[in-house]
Design an enzyme around this catalytic site. Structure first.
Site, PDB file in Angstrom:
ATOM      1  N   GLU A 170      31.274 -14.284  43.918  1.00  0.00           N
ATOM      2  CA  GLU A 170      30.322 -13.627  44.739  1.00  0.00           C
ATOM      3  C   GLU A 170      30.795 -12.779  45.402  1.00  0.00           C
ATOM      4  OE1 GLU A 170      27.761 -13.147  43.740  1.00  0.00           O
ATOM      5  OE2 GLU A 170      27.489 -15.093  42.839  1.00  0.00           O
TER       6      GLU A 170
ATOM      7  N   THR B 182      32.472  -6.900  37.282  1.00  0.00           N
ATOM      8  CA  THR B 182      31.703  -7.260  36.583  1.00  0.00           C
ATOM      9  C   THR B 182      30.202  -7.373  37.344  1.00  0.00           C
ATOM     10  OG1 THR B 182      31.011  -9.045  35.642  1.00  0.00           O
ATOM     11  CG2 THR B 182      31.770  -9.745  38.230  1.00  0.00           C
TER      12      THR B 182
ATOM     13  N   GLU C 109      22.768  -7.292  32.137  1.00  0.00           N
ATOM     14  CA  GLU C 109      23.069  -7.145  31.481  1.00  0.00           C
ATOM     15  C   GLU C 109      23.095  -6.454  30.027  1.00  0.00           C
ATOM     16  OE1 GLU C 109      22.543 -10.039  33.324  1.00  0.00           O
ATOM     17  OE2 GLU C 109      24.400 -10.291  34.734  1.00  0.00           O
TER      18      GLU C 109
ATOM     19  N   ARG D 244      31.355  -8.810  44.981  1.00  0.00           N
ATOM     20  CA  ARG D 244      30.064  -7.650  45.432  1.00  0.00           C
ATOM     21  C   ARG D 244      31.253  -7.057  46.577  1.00  0.00           C
ATOM     22  NH1 ARG D 244      24.084 -10.425  44.271  1.00  0.00           N
ATOM     23  NH2 ARG D 244      25.540 -11.468  43.360  1.00  0.00           N
TER      24      ARG D 244
ATOM     25  N   ASP E  95      31.190 -16.896  31.223  1.00  0.00           N
ATOM     26  CA  ASP E  95      31.241 -15.267  31.019  1.00  0.00           C
ATOM     27  C   ASP E  95      32.037 -14.485  31.761  1.00  0.00           C
ATOM     28  OD1 ASP E  95      29.982 -15.709  33.837  1.00  0.00           O
ATOM     29  OD2 ASP E  95      28.115 -14.729  33.476  1.00  0.00           O
TER      30      ASP E  95
HETATM   31  C1  DMJ Z   1      26.429 -10.619  38.679  1.00  0.00           C
HETATM   32  O1  DMJ Z   1      26.526 -10.459  40.272  1.00  0.00           O
HETATM   33  C2  DMJ Z   1      27.130  -9.646  38.349  1.00  0.00           C
HETATM   34  O2  DMJ Z   1      27.341  -9.213  37.210  1.00  0.00           O
HETATM   35  C3  DMJ Z   1      27.424 -11.143  37.324  1.00  0.00           C
HETATM   36  O3  DMJ Z   1      28.962 -11.060  36.537  1.00  0.00           O
HETATM   37  C4  DMJ Z   1      26.763 -12.161  37.017  1.00  0.00           C
HETATM   38  N1  DMJ Z   1      25.600 -12.709  37.948  1.00  0.00           N
HETATM   39  C5  DMJ Z   1      25.103 -10.973  38.402  1.00  0.00           C
HETATM   40  C6  DMJ Z   1      23.887 -10.306  37.618  1.00  0.00           C
HETATM   41  O4  DMJ Z   1      22.974 -10.902  36.549  1.00  0.00           O
END
Ligand code: DMJ
Length: 522
Positions: free
Chosen positions: A130, A479, A395, A134, A262
């Site tokens: 995370e 992501t 997503e 982020r 994922d």
């Molecule tokens: C986000 O922090 C990112 O997209 C991560 O890859 C998956 N979870 C959340 C959004 O759903």
């Protein structure tokens, strides 16, 4: 009509539809990375883009009013909460969205906060994943867009604090590290194992950091993880979601394109894109293509309506369920499709479109027209909601953005608008946006996740912006939807520092990426 009146009409139309970032003279510079020329688009699209921008302003001002400096806003109770150790995550996650939308005062204030208040010496066990996607990703993207060095310095500071997590026998990182002491551990529930999506989702950020600091250690640590996994890569490319950090081997047999699996697959592809698709990064693409064969082996079609979906797998048992989280996959497939020979590229893009239709339908079948977290597929019943919460996830919108960019099919913009309106109707409250506890009753929760500002609203905005806004042959999204500029990959790790001018601008010097290589998405 006289020619002067026609010209006036044209000027008015131009003023009406130009991207708001262009209203700031700063953005008229040919060096501006967001958009290099005035683009006229149709009035409906322009109005939609404005509405998305206004939604961002509403989310941001609400956070500013009630939660400034906290990780996220609780809109109903009008307070902030810290869920990531008090790192002001919403501010960092929002920087690039503010910049791209031309919300310049807000960006300036956020930058000042970062410079004056964002410090990391905290006795807090941070999630490596995370924090990387982020904080490190958000800061690097803000740096790439604005050129402000403070963002790079902070990204480096944070990455240095995360590095002790990689001190294992194999170099596969542990998933949590204390930001002050460097003590690292794995999540108790994982029984000593590391989580696949977490160890496989730092490569873009760490490679980008090495490129921008000319310090190879970040790239080497993150890339080694993939090389270790490659040693025992399964023939179908489907790695279980738990990996033993001491041996580098899989633990258990649960396969998922949703939670915990994922973005490992997403980063295999994107590290190849980030690396200019050269020989040095071919191993990423090879692994990804192997995994996409595995993905196709998990695809089933519902009855009666023939919706494609991706099963998860436990041992040899297929589970007929697909989370909304796995709805990033249509976008990933669209992005990766053009690397195949034409016939296969077409098949992969069709699969992406089929899966995109399924994910859109996740929204359409609920009372609020917002998607639940997960759907079960049973013979004769197509799909039914199996987990009814919606936490403002991005997503599906992300995939609609890629599908639109790669097919130019306007239907994806229409679908996106249906979803945007559903958020406006159900999630918008006087002080921000909230998730829903149940997408059929519409009952609200009290959380505005930072990824709503970082991702969901950014992908909506880009869906209604011209493709020249963050072109996909020059930028790659992490992501968390933070665009990182594609620059020349450094494999000679003793190479000299790269200048800003060499960092991939199409006007850049000889070391910059040549525009036109690889992805042509129109
Ligand atoms: C986000 O922090 C990112 O997209 C991560 O890859 C998956 N979870 C959340 C959004 O759903």
């Amino acid at each position: 009509m006289g020619s002067s009146r026609l010209f006036l009409l044209f000027l008015l139309l131009l003023l009406y539809v130009v991207n708001p970032v262009l209203c700031d003279p700063r953005h008229l510079s040919t060096k501006h990375p967001v958009q290099r020329f005035l683009t006229v688009d149709d009035p409906v699209t322009a109005v939609r883009r404005q509405k998305v921008r206004e939604a961002m302003l509403h989310a941001w001002s609400s956070y500013e009013n009630f939660a400034w400096g906290f990780d996220q806003l609780q809109p109903l109770t009008k307070n902030g909460e810290n869920v990531f150790g008090g790192l002001g995550v919403t501010i960092v996650d929002s920087l690039d969205t503010l910049y791209i939308m031309g919300l310049n005062d807000q960006f300036r204030k956020a930058k000042e906060w970062v410079a004056a208040n964002l410090t990391f010496n905290k006795n807090y066990d941070a999630s490596v994943f995370e924090t990387t996607i982020r904080i490190v990703g958000g800061l690097l993207s803000a740096y790439d867009l604005s050129g402000e060095k403070v963002f790079l310095d902070k990204a480096k500071d944070m990455a240095d604090r995360l590095l002790p997590a990689w001190n294992t026998t194999t170099g596969i990182p542990l998933n949590s590290v204390n930001l002050a002491t460097g003590e690292a551990h794995n999540w108790p529930w994982a029984k000593g194992n590391s989580v696949l999506a977490e160890i496989g989702t730092t490569q873009l950020e760490f490679i980008a950091l090495s490129q921008r600091t000319n310090d190879s250690k970040y790239q080497l640590k993150a890339e080694n993880v993939i090389k270790v996994l490659d040693k025992n890569y399964p023939a179908d490319g489907l790695l279980p979601i738990l990996i033993d950090p001491e041996t580098g081997k899989p633990s258990g047999s649960t396969i998922s394109f949703g939670a915990l699996g994922d973005s490992f697959y997403e980063y295999l592809l994107k590290a190849w894109v980030q690396g200019n698709k050269t020989q040095a990064v071919k191993f990423y693409r090879d692994m990804w293509e192997t995994s996409m064969k595995g993905l196709q082996s998990l695809v089933r079609r519902s009855t009666p309506s023939n919706y494609s979906y991706i099963c998860s797998k436990d041992g040899t048992t297929l589970i007929n369920e697909m989370q909304e989280l796995a709805c990033f996959a249509p976008g990933m497939l669209a992005l990766g499709s053009s690397g195949y020979a034409p016939a296969e590229a077409g098949l992969i893009l069709s699969l992406a479109e089929e899966l995109g239709r399924t994910c859109y339908n996740y929204y359409q079948i609920t009372k609020t027209k917002l998607a639940g977290e997960s759907y079960r597929f049973e013979a004769g019943k197509d799909m039914t909601v199996s987990s009814a919460a919606n936490i403002l996830r991005p997503e599906t919108v992300e995939s609609l953005f890629y599908l639109w960019r790669f097919t130019n099919n306007q239907t994806y913009r229409e679908w996106g608008w249906d979803i945007f309106e559903a958020f406006e109707n159900n999630s918008r409250v006087s002080n921000g946006y909230v998730g829903l506890k149940d997408v059929n009753t519409g009952e609200k929760d009290n959380t505005m996740e930072s990824f709503f500002l970082a991702e969901t609203l950014k992908y909506f905005y880009l869906l209604y912006s011209p493709p020249s806004t963050i072109p996909l042959d020059q930028w790659v999204f992490n992501t968390e939807a933070h665009p990182l500029r594609i620059v020349n990959r450094v494999d000679n790790l003793k190479a000299k520092p790269m200048s800003r001018e060499g960092m991939g601008s199409s006007e850049g010097g000889s070391r910059g990426r040549k525009v036109g290589l690889g992805l042509r998405h129109k």
